[in-house]
Scaffold this active site. Structure first.
Site, PDB file in Angstrom:
ATOM      1  N   LYS A  80       1.201  -1.013   0.094  1.00 18.85           N
ATOM      2  CA  LYS A  80      -0.354   0.056   0.497  1.00 18.85           C
ATOM      3  C   LYS A  80       0.635   1.387   0.119  1.00 18.85           C
ATOM      4  O   LYS A  80       2.398   1.156   0.547  1.00 18.85           O
ATOM      5  CB  LYS A  80      -1.068  -0.116   1.327  1.00 18.85           C
ATOM      6  N   GLY A 180     -24.478   2.993   4.761  1.00 14.47           N
ATOM      7  CA  GLY A 180     -23.310   4.004   3.488  1.00 14.47           C
ATOM      8  C   GLY A 180     -23.958   3.237   2.126  1.00 14.47           C
ATOM      9  O   GLY A 180     -23.804   2.296   1.720  1.00 14.47           O
ATOM     10  N   VAL A 181     -25.070   3.964   1.114  1.00 11.13           N
ATOM     11  CA  VAL A 181     -25.214   4.160  -0.163  1.00 11.13           C
ATOM     12  C   VAL A 181     -24.474   4.761  -0.771  1.00 11.13           C
ATOM     13  O   VAL A 181     -24.682   5.408  -1.736  1.00 11.13           O
ATOM     14  CB  VAL A 181     -26.975   3.904   0.230  1.00 11.13           C
ATOM     15  N   GLY A 182     -23.245   4.223  -0.836  1.00 15.41           N
ATOM     16  CA  GLY A 182     -21.678   5.140  -2.080  1.00 15.41           C
ATOM     17  C   GLY A 182     -21.558   4.389  -2.934  1.00 15.41           C
ATOM     18  O   GLY A 182     -22.778   3.598  -3.868  1.00 15.41           O
ATOM     19  N   VAL A 184     -19.747   1.648  -3.850  1.00 16.30           N
ATOM     20  CA  VAL A 184     -20.195  -0.096  -3.674  1.00 16.30           C
ATOM     21  C   VAL A 184     -21.728  -0.010  -2.774  1.00 16.30           C
ATOM     22  O   VAL A 184     -22.014  -0.564  -3.371  1.00 16.30           O
ATOM     23  CB  VAL A 184     -19.218  -0.475  -2.258  1.00 16.30           C
TER      24      VAL A 184
HETATM   25  P1  NAD Z   1     -17.971   5.795  -0.387  1.00 15.39           P
HETATM   26  O1  NAD Z   1     -17.893   6.727  -0.509  1.00 15.39           O
HETATM   27  O2  NAD Z   1     -18.997   6.091  -2.282  1.00 15.39           O
HETATM   28  O3  NAD Z   1     -19.406   5.291  -0.106  1.00 15.39           O
HETATM   29  C1  NAD Z   1     -19.708   5.317   1.496  1.00 15.39           C
HETATM   30  C2  NAD Z   1     -20.934   5.801   2.051  1.00 15.39           C
HETATM   31  O4  NAD Z   1     -20.875   5.718   3.057  1.00 15.39           O
HETATM   32  C3  NAD Z   1     -20.566   7.544   1.214  1.00 15.39           C
HETATM   33  O5  NAD Z   1     -21.822   7.395   0.987  1.00 15.39           O
HETATM   34  C4  NAD Z   1     -21.065   8.163   2.741  1.00 15.39           C
HETATM   35  O6  NAD Z   1     -20.861   8.958   2.962  1.00 15.39           O
HETATM   36  C5  NAD Z   1     -21.839   7.352   3.922  1.00 15.39           C
HETATM   37  N1  NAD Z   1     -20.788   7.177   5.634  1.00 15.39           N
HETATM   38  C6  NAD Z   1     -19.795   7.924   5.647  1.00 15.39           C
HETATM   39  N2  NAD Z   1     -20.240   7.248   7.127  1.00 15.39           N
HETATM   40  C7  NAD Z   1     -21.202   7.626   7.128  1.00 15.39           C
HETATM   41  C8  NAD Z   1     -22.059   6.940   8.792  1.00 15.39           C
HETATM   42  N3  NAD Z   1     -21.682   6.997   9.684  1.00 15.39           N
HETATM   43  N4  NAD Z   1     -23.241   6.363   8.692  1.00 15.39           N
HETATM   44  C9  NAD Z   1     -23.541   6.039   7.287  1.00 15.39           C
HETATM   45  N5  NAD Z   1     -23.029   6.511   5.916  1.00 15.39           N
HETATM   46  C10 NAD Z   1     -22.387   7.222   6.346  1.00 15.39           C
HETATM   47  O7  NAD Z   1     -16.907   4.415   0.168  1.00 15.39           O
HETATM   48  P2  NAD Z   1     -17.372   2.771  -1.143  1.00 15.39           P
HETATM   49  O8  NAD Z   1     -15.687   3.043  -2.400  1.00 15.39           O
HETATM   50  O9  NAD Z   1     -18.387   2.307  -1.596  1.00 15.39           O
HETATM   51  O10 NAD Z   1     -16.447   2.127  -0.664  1.00 15.39           O
HETATM   52  C11 NAD Z   1     -16.890   2.052   0.770  1.00 15.39           C
HETATM   53  C12 NAD Z   1     -16.424   0.802   2.120  1.00 15.39           C
HETATM   54  O11 NAD Z   1     -16.154  -0.221   1.187  1.00 15.39           O
HETATM   55  C13 NAD Z   1     -15.448   1.574   2.462  1.00 15.39           C
HETATM   56  O12 NAD Z   1     -15.174   1.226   3.791  1.00 15.39           O
HETATM   57  C14 NAD Z   1     -14.449   1.067   1.395  1.00 15.39           C
HETATM   58  O13 NAD Z   1     -12.563   1.102   1.917  1.00 15.39           O
HETATM   59  C15 NAD Z   1     -14.453  -0.671   1.599  1.00 15.39           C
HETATM   60  N6  NAD Z   1     -14.209  -0.851   0.231  1.00 15.39           N
HETATM   61  C16 NAD Z   1     -14.263   0.014  -1.536  1.00 15.39           C
HETATM   62  C17 NAD Z   1     -14.537  -1.338  -2.137  1.00 15.39           C
HETATM   63  C18 NAD Z   1     -14.333  -0.591  -3.579  1.00 15.39           C
HETATM   64  O14 NAD Z   1     -13.815  -0.724  -4.604  1.00 15.39           O
HETATM   65  N7  NAD Z   1     -14.459   0.816  -3.249  1.00 15.39           N
HETATM   66  C19 NAD Z   1     -13.635  -2.290  -2.318  1.00 15.39           C
HETATM   67  C20 NAD Z   1     -12.801  -2.326  -0.607  1.00 15.39           C
HETATM   68  C21 NAD Z   1     -13.793  -1.840   0.414  1.00 15.39           C
END
Ligand code: NAD
Length: 357
Positions: A80, A180-182, A184
């Protein structure tokens, strides 16, 4: 600041520090283990309070990548990198190019990809200076973004959890809460909706909640309320350390399966979940879809069907973990660690074997 005796050092093969005065770059690359192949892991840019915080983060994250790739059956090691700085204020093409130069000095022992604070576009800039960069293949299904593959892998792993917990291969009627509905979380919610699940969602951004409510018919709940719901399965898709003494005491679910990294606040929380009868899908096993996608991008021969087939193996790996945990009485998190260590040769077993041969 100690390095070799650092609590997160855990036999890292290499830790490199780099500074480029012209662009302002200050960065660290950590290579945890390369027994299975070159280390691959994202490049995070974050305004760390101090160098010690950055070092701690990069060491923890690179170790995690070794376990994740080993469990995903990839010929990759764990590494990393972190750039110390605010991505909204301090990121520049010069800084990213200098990061490319830094990555190049490791000669391929570390391959980078996007992470928090860096984007697919940034990888293109880093790629001007080094070929050891992934997540930039035009031929990949989503322009290099691993999130859709991560979401699909979580869906596959979640189905394995539901089958193990309730003997159900059909998700219709299953009540699922998503924190979290971002990137992923929303895609996972969509797959769950298509499979007939009933959705309860929360997010800190109202527009993300609205999208899930309007497009998927999800029920919106408060950020704190998410832990008290009477639902079947909880999918943490926001942040780490979300499974702690407070939240576990409140959860009424039968299983937890979500995308977030480092979900357990402390290792012992895996045992607390087990005692409560909650089946936990270890985070780095279930969220490996993204690294699998990035691996095939790096290979330069991206075939969507092949990537999907590989991501589908998350289901059988997850079943293996659940079964071994049932047989041995260990937690699912501990079983996953043990299987991963067997695969990458913890305690340098692979290297010793090679030396002895
Ligand atoms: P993202 O930032 O697009 O989505 C995260 C969402 O969580 C956002 O919409 C944010 O507003 C919301 N959030 C943050 N804090 C919150 C809280 N306290 N309560 C409710 N919602 C909250 O990120 P992502 O890419 O969707 O990743 C989500 C998780 O999955 C992270 O932990 C990331 O490390 C993990 N992850 C992602 C990937 C990837 O391919 N993107 C791969 C492995 C792991």
């Amino acid at each position: 600041m100690s390095i070799f005796s650092h609590p997160a050092y855990d036999k890292h093969e290499q830790v490199a520090f780099y500074q480029d005065a012209k662009s302002g770059l200050k960065a660290i690359i950590a290579v945890h283990n390369t027994n299975l192949g070159p280390s691959l892991g994202g490049c995070r840019m974050w305004p760390y309070a101090d160098d010690g915080e950055a070092l701690n983060d990069v060491l923890r994250l690179s170790r995690g990548m070794t376990y994740k790739s080993a469990m995903a059956g990839l010929k990759l090691g764990g590494g990393k990198s972190v750039i110390i700085g605010d991505p909204r204020k301090e990121k520049s093409p010069e800084l990213l190019r200098a990061m490319g130069d830094f990555i190049n000095t490791l000669g391929g022992r570390y391959i980078t990809a996007e992470d928090s604070g860096t984007s697919v576009e940034d990888m293109h800039v880093i790629g001007e200076r080094t070929k050891f960069v992934s997540g930039v293949i035009e031929g990949s299904e989503h322009g290099g973004d691993p999130s859709p593959s991560t979401a699909y892998g979580v869906f596959v792993g979640l189905k394995a959890a539901a089958e193990h917990r309730w003997g159900k291969t059909d998700l219709s009627g299953l009540k699922v809460s998503l924190q979290g509905v971002g990137n992923v979380g929303f895609r996972l919610a969509k797959l769950l909706k298509e499979a007939g699940a009933e959705l309860f969602v929360t997010d800190i951004f109202q527009d993300n909640i609205d999208r899930a409510v309007n497009e998927l018919g999800a029920t919106a709940v408060g950020a704190d309320e998410i832990f008290d719901l009477d639902v079947d399965l909880f999918a943490p898709c926001a942040m780490g350390a979300i499974l702690n003494d407070d939240t576990i005491a409140r959860l009424k679910v039968g299983a937890i399966a979500g995308a977030a990294n480092n979900q357990l606040a402390e290792e012992r929380h895996a045992a607390v979940l087990r005692e409560k009868g909650i089946l936990y899908a270890p985070d780095y096993v279930i969220n490996a879809g993204g690294i699998i996608d990035v691996y095939y991008q790096q290979q330069g021969d991206y075939k969507p069907a092949q990537v999907k087939e590989h991501i589908d193996t998350i289901g059988s790996t997850m079943q293996e973990v659940f079964q071994r945990a049932d047989e041995t009485g260990e937690t699912t998190a501990h079983v996953a660690d043990r299987v991963a260590e067997e695969r990458f040769g913890h305690e340098d077993t692979l290297k010793n074997d090679t030396a002895a041969a």
